[in-house]
Design an enzyme around this catalytic site. Structure first.
Site, mmCIF file in Angstrom:
data_model
loop_
_atom_site.group_PDB
_atom_site.id
_atom_site.type_symbol
_atom_site.label_atom_id
_atom_site.label_comp_id
_atom_site.label_asym_id
_atom_site.label_seq_id
_atom_site.Cartn_x
_atom_site.Cartn_y
_atom_site.Cartn_z
ATOM 1 N N LEU A 52 -3.192 -5.709 0.915
ATOM 2 C CA LEU A 52 -3.704 -5.592 1.813
ATOM 3 C C LEU A 52 -3.085 -4.050 2.118
ATOM 4 C CD1 LEU A 52 -3.115 -9.016 3.679
ATOM 5 C CD2 LEU A 52 -5.233 -7.571 3.947
ATOM 6 N N ASP A 110 0.085 -2.136 12.216
ATOM 7 C CA ASP A 110 0.239 -2.083 10.986
ATOM 8 C C ASP A 110 -0.727 -1.090 11.240
ATOM 9 O OD1 ASP A 110 1.398 -0.997 9.289
ATOM 10 O OD2 ASP A 110 1.240 -3.085 7.825
ATOM 11 N N GLY A 113 4.765 -7.878 2.530
ATOM 12 C CA GLY A 113 5.830 -6.919 1.623
ATOM 13 C C GLY A 113 7.466 -7.189 1.417
ATOM 14 N N ALA A 154 0.427 -1.340 -0.403
ATOM 15 C CA ALA A 154 -0.571 -0.210 0.263
ATOM 16 C C ALA A 154 1.135 1.314 -0.385
ATOM 17 C CB ALA A 154 -1.438 0.218 1.136
HETATM 18 ZN ZN LIG Z 1 2.941 -0.211 8.095
#
Ligand SMILES: [Zn+2]
Length: 397
Positions: free
Chosen positions: A313, A280, A226, A148
């Site tokens: 996500l 997060d 990620g 993101a």
């Molecule tokens: Zn983050």
């Protein structure tokens, strides 16, 4: 005037030594003054501000969230003092006693404004968790694993810019992609300043991670997410994180970002001491399902998942109490072992374990009292009761 003293008794206290025994704890001012097993000592009523019967609940160190962006409609990137204050109050209601306000990848001006705002507010916040400083998640990442993060703003570490961020004095954790040689000087610089460096939004493989760890890199950002996945011939970032002992692993235990069985593999391989639960969480945490903006992009929150229009996500709406409950269940570890993942490991990772992250005489009185189902009954931040759930409160989120 005498300092405030709280006596919490009839509690189960977690300790680093692994003991888990019924006992009591007495705070004085902002610190833990005395603690012990069994019945509390006789104390003159006038010397105790408040006596709290814990009803046999678990008393553990308050949660420390090293990676959290926002809540209640606010985000670190808004660079708003009131926003950070409201975030801190929301986190405290969920057992968090200290946190790092975390940035997203953004322009130099936006990032600097956000970090300067954090620098101004670092410390205890009224009615909320203590702001420990800033976590810079980017902008020196790999666009191939941007998730993101805004790929258009991802760049290499320019010394002039990066040092300006660090010189605000509040950065405690920085995530970068170590596969880019232009970023490596920043690992050295952060290590020199006592700032912890994580590999995040990265394709770094085993050798790149070994070289980065030799320069001082000590953590991976939201492990599994990620980053380059594991293969038995090409270990990827995940394999490197599992294999290199110096590396601690952040984990988003919302059962959406990481399958419960993968959470168990991580804890079984790394050991409980090297897994750091994070949320997060983004600005939608604490709000009903709906649409929100992250920078100039919209995300949708539905059924506990936050997604970009392409389905990726984009952070979470997780709280730390739910993270600890999920991680304990998915790994099969009881609270008396698993609690280190929600406080102690984080404190050690950013070098504040001398003051926070465990219940010991002389340390900060950062406490959370948990029900048997891990919901937060009471939060104490530096000796002050910041949150307590009313006995008949049905809103046990
Ligand atoms: Zn983050």
């Amino acid at each position: 005037m005498n300092p405030e003293r709280l006596l919490i008794y009839n509690a189960h206290l977690g300790s680093i030594a692994g003991e888990w025994q019924p006992g009591w704890l007495l705070t004085e001012g902002k610190t833990i003054y005395r603690m012990g097993a069994g019945e509390p000592p006789e104390l003159e009523a006038s010397t105790v501000t408040r006596r709290i019967d814990a009803g046999g609940r678990a008393l553990i160190p308050g949660f420390i969230d090293l990676h959290v962006h926002g809540a209640m409609g606010h985000d670190t990137m808004d660079a708003s003092p009131d926003g950070l204050r409201e975030m801190s109050r929301f986190y405290a209601r969920h057992g968090v006693t200290a946190f790092l306000a975390t940035t997203w990848t953004a322009s130099r001006e936006e990032t600097l404004a956000a970090v300067q705002n954090v620098a101004q507010l670092t410390g205890p916040l009224p009615g909320g968790a203590t702001l420990l400083g800033a976590h810079l998640e980017g902008p020196y990442l790999n666009p191939a694993k941007c998730g993101a993060q805004d790929a258009r703003q991802i760049r290499r570490a320019d010394p002039h810019e990066a040092l300006e961020f660090l010189d605000t004095g509040c950065v405690r954790l920085l995530a970068l992609a170590p596969e880019f040689t232009e970023n490596l000087w920043l690992i050295d610089e952060c290590s020199r300043r006592g700032i912890t460096v994580a590999a995040g939004h990265t394709t770094a493989g085993y050798e790149e991670m070994r070289l980065a760890a030799a320069r001082g890199l000590r953590q991976v950002t939201h492990c599994y997410n990620g980053m380059q996945g594991f293969d038995h011939r090409s270990l990827g970032t995940v394999g490197a994180a599992l294999a290199i002992p110096e590396i601690d692993c952040e984990l988003i235990a919302d059962n959406i970002h990481v399958h419960p069985a993968a959470q168990k593999i991580l804890v079984d391989v790394k050991g409980l001491q090297h897994v750091i639960l994070i949320t997060d969480a983004i600005r939608g945490a604490g709000l009903p399902d709906g649409e929100f903006a992250i920078g100039d992009r919209m995300v949708t929150i539905q059924d506990g998942a936050v997604r970009l229009p392409n389905g990726s996500l984009a952070g979470s709406v997780l709280t730390m109490e739910n993270a600890l409950r999920n991680a304990s269940r998915s790994t099969g570890r009881p609270l008396q072992e698993s609690w280190v993942m929600s406080s102690h490991n984080a404190a050690r990772a950013i070098g504040i374990a001398e003051h926070k992250g465990s219940l010991e005489t002389g340390k900060d009185a950062d406490l959370v009292l948990l029900d048997a189902d891990y919901s937060v009954n009471m939060t104490v931040v530096e000796g002050r009761v910041i949150f307590e759930r009313a006995a008949a409160d049905p809103t046990r989120m």
